[in-house]
Design an enzyme around this catalytic site. Sequence first.
Site, mmCIF file in Angstrom:
data_model
loop_
_atom_site.group_PDB
_atom_site.id
_atom_site.type_symbol
_atom_site.label_atom_id
_atom_site.label_comp_id
_atom_site.label_asym_id
_atom_site.label_seq_id
_atom_site.Cartn_x
_atom_site.Cartn_y
_atom_site.Cartn_z
ATOM 1 N N ARG A 104 -26.319 -24.592 71.602
ATOM 2 C CA ARG A 104 -25.351 -24.850 71.526
ATOM 3 C C ARG A 104 -25.375 -26.410 73.111
ATOM 4 O O ARG A 104 -26.135 -26.045 73.920
ATOM 5 C CB ARG A 104 -24.340 -24.518 72.744
ATOM 6 C CG ARG A 104 -23.233 -24.884 72.758
ATOM 7 C CD ARG A 104 -21.921 -24.060 72.981
ATOM 8 N NE ARG A 104 -21.189 -23.794 71.929
ATOM 9 C CZ ARG A 104 -20.574 -23.002 71.993
ATOM 10 N NH1 ARG A 104 -19.629 -22.633 72.840
ATOM 11 N NH2 ARG A 104 -19.784 -22.638 70.847
ATOM 12 N N HIS A 131 -18.911 -29.287 65.048
ATOM 13 C CA HIS A 131 -19.448 -28.124 65.517
ATOM 14 C C HIS A 131 -18.630 -27.150 63.645
ATOM 15 O O HIS A 131 -18.383 -26.445 63.934
ATOM 16 C CB HIS A 131 -17.988 -27.357 66.332
ATOM 17 C CG HIS A 131 -18.119 -26.402 66.748
ATOM 18 N ND1 HIS A 131 -19.249 -25.251 66.736
ATOM 19 C CD2 HIS A 131 -17.222 -25.005 67.507
ATOM 20 C CE1 HIS A 131 -18.682 -23.805 67.427
ATOM 21 N NE2 HIS A 131 -17.675 -23.585 67.283
ATOM 22 N N GLN A 134 -18.426 -22.991 62.937
ATOM 23 C CA GLN A 134 -16.661 -22.718 63.315
ATOM 24 C C GLN A 134 -15.897 -22.884 61.264
ATOM 25 O O GLN A 134 -15.317 -22.419 61.341
ATOM 26 C CB GLN A 134 -16.052 -24.142 64.269
ATOM 27 C CG GLN A 134 -14.883 -23.142 64.810
ATOM 28 C CD GLN A 134 -14.767 -21.925 65.160
ATOM 29 O OE1 GLN A 134 -15.399 -21.539 65.784
ATOM 30 N NE2 GLN A 134 -13.590 -21.114 64.574
ATOM 31 N N ASP A 219 -7.153 -27.566 68.438
ATOM 32 C CA ASP A 219 -8.080 -27.226 69.667
ATOM 33 C C ASP A 219 -8.046 -27.362 70.876
ATOM 34 O O ASP A 219 -6.670 -28.201 71.354
ATOM 35 C CB ASP A 219 -9.731 -27.560 69.417
ATOM 36 C CG ASP A 219 -10.690 -26.879 69.745
ATOM 37 O OD1 ASP A 219 -10.263 -26.557 70.725
ATOM 38 O OD2 ASP A 219 -11.904 -28.063 69.613
ATOM 39 N N CYS A 259 -10.262 -23.136 66.312
ATOM 40 C CA CYS A 259 -11.262 -22.174 66.761
ATOM 41 C C CYS A 259 -11.306 -20.798 67.936
ATOM 42 O O CYS A 259 -11.871 -20.465 67.890
ATOM 43 C CB CYS A 259 -12.345 -23.581 66.762
ATOM 44 S SG CYS A 259 -12.329 -23.899 68.515
ATOM 45 N N ARG A 288 -17.158 -16.192 62.181
ATOM 46 C CA ARG A 288 -18.051 -16.499 63.092
ATOM 47 C C ARG A 288 -19.380 -15.672 63.208
ATOM 48 O O ARG A 288 -20.421 -16.605 61.658
ATOM 49 C CB ARG A 288 -18.000 -16.966 64.438
ATOM 50 C CG ARG A 288 -16.490 -17.812 64.927
ATOM 51 C CD ARG A 288 -17.481 -18.765 64.501
ATOM 52 N NE ARG A 288 -19.457 -20.126 64.657
ATOM 53 C CZ ARG A 288 -18.806 -19.951 66.297
ATOM 54 N NH1 ARG A 288 -17.667 -20.264 66.709
ATOM 55 N NH2 ARG A 288 -19.995 -19.946 66.896
HETATM 56 N N1 CP Z 1 -15.420 -21.098 68.590
HETATM 57 C C1 CP Z 1 -16.131 -21.037 69.485
HETATM 58 O O1 CP Z 1 -16.923 -21.641 69.534
HETATM 59 O O2 CP Z 1 -15.500 -19.998 70.822
HETATM 60 P P1 CP Z 1 -17.182 -20.229 71.446
HETATM 61 O O3 CP Z 1 -16.803 -21.134 73.044
HETATM 62 O O4 CP Z 1 -16.589 -18.937 72.723
HETATM 63 O O5 CP Z 1 -18.359 -19.835 70.991
HETATM 64 N N1 NVA Z 2 -13.618 -28.780 71.515
HETATM 65 C C1 NVA Z 2 -13.718 -27.239 72.534
HETATM 66 C C2 NVA Z 2 -14.908 -26.403 71.500
HETATM 67 C C3 NVA Z 2 -14.425 -24.851 71.556
HETATM 68 C C4 NVA Z 2 -15.221 -24.048 71.247
HETATM 69 C C5 NVA Z 2 -14.907 -27.500 72.869
HETATM 70 O O1 NVA Z 2 -16.166 -28.083 72.214
HETATM 71 O O2 NVA Z 2 -15.360 -27.099 74.216
#
Ligand code: CP
Ligand code: NVA
Length: 302
Positions: A104, A131, A134, A219, A259, A288
């Site tokens: 990430r 992502h 997700q 989101d 998400c 997930r």
């Molecule tokens: N939706 C998602 O990726 O959540 P987190 O940021 O908690 O991992």
């Molecule tokens: N769009 C959000 C998703 C979090 C899971 C981010 O990137 O922070």
Amino acid sequence: MATRHFLTLKDCSPAELRDIIKRAHELKSLQRSGQPHSSAEGKVMAMIFEKSSTRTRVSFEAGMAQLGGHALFLSPNDTQLGRGEPIEDTAKVISSMVDIVMIRTFEHDRIEKFAADSSVPVINALTDGYHPCQLLADIQAYEEARGSIQGKSIAWVGDGNNMCNSYINAAAQWDFELRIACPEGFEPDAGLLAQHADRILLTRSPSEAVRGTNAVVTDTWASMGQEDEKDNRNQAFEGFQVDDELMSQAASDAVFLHCLPAYRGYEVSAGVIDNPETSIVWEEAENRLHAQKALIEFLLSQ
Ligand code: CP
Ligand code: NVA
């Protein structure tokens, strides 16, 4: 044979994605009925987190344990990545010791650089661009609630961010229509929009996007890394909240997806996200775990 990675949904064919979701449904049943499914015995996953996480960390770490393997959490604070070791060097070293890597991070090209020097599969667990994990969970949740998503119409209301870009890829891979409503200046990737123009509607009107659709998705208005822009964004997104009035314009059996983490009173009202009749966000979050276990099995078997 070249190492397979999962950096976007386009790294798999539509048939492979369908198989992954099919296996995710099976793995969910096995998990729920307490049946062992240790297909990754002795395998190790490195999890590199350069941003925060609740769902992603817990689902990958628990998932590897349930598959009989092991996962190790690495953050820039306690690895040499935080002290400037090049990502390419890190990739060579870590991939020489583990079987699969999850990352990430911020810029999407950072994960591409890692993958280019990794001798084992790399999974995108969120970048500024995409992502994809997700989306596996979202598709699984939609299928559980309403059956196949093929040919359906899905509305994205809000920021044209990493999730929205992944929804565009999903629309192409699972063959559905995507109706995107976002304020000017907050559009998804222009290249992706152009590439998939045949199945995408882009509008400034949430009502137009949502009218008659089978699912409404949103989101946060300020993604990780955009904390300083929060006030400006809250202003720019005025009128884009998914509330009961907006949901009432979707199809009568439309579901709501997010998400998470969600910010009630901003991108979604409490009434919508906490409505058990239409909101499938908790199944979406749980999936997930199951969908990523299926993805891990798929990548380890290549
Ligand atoms: N939706 C998602 O990726 O959540 P987190 O940021 O908690 O991992
Ligand atoms: N769009 C959000 C998703 C979090 C899971 C981010 O990137 O922070």
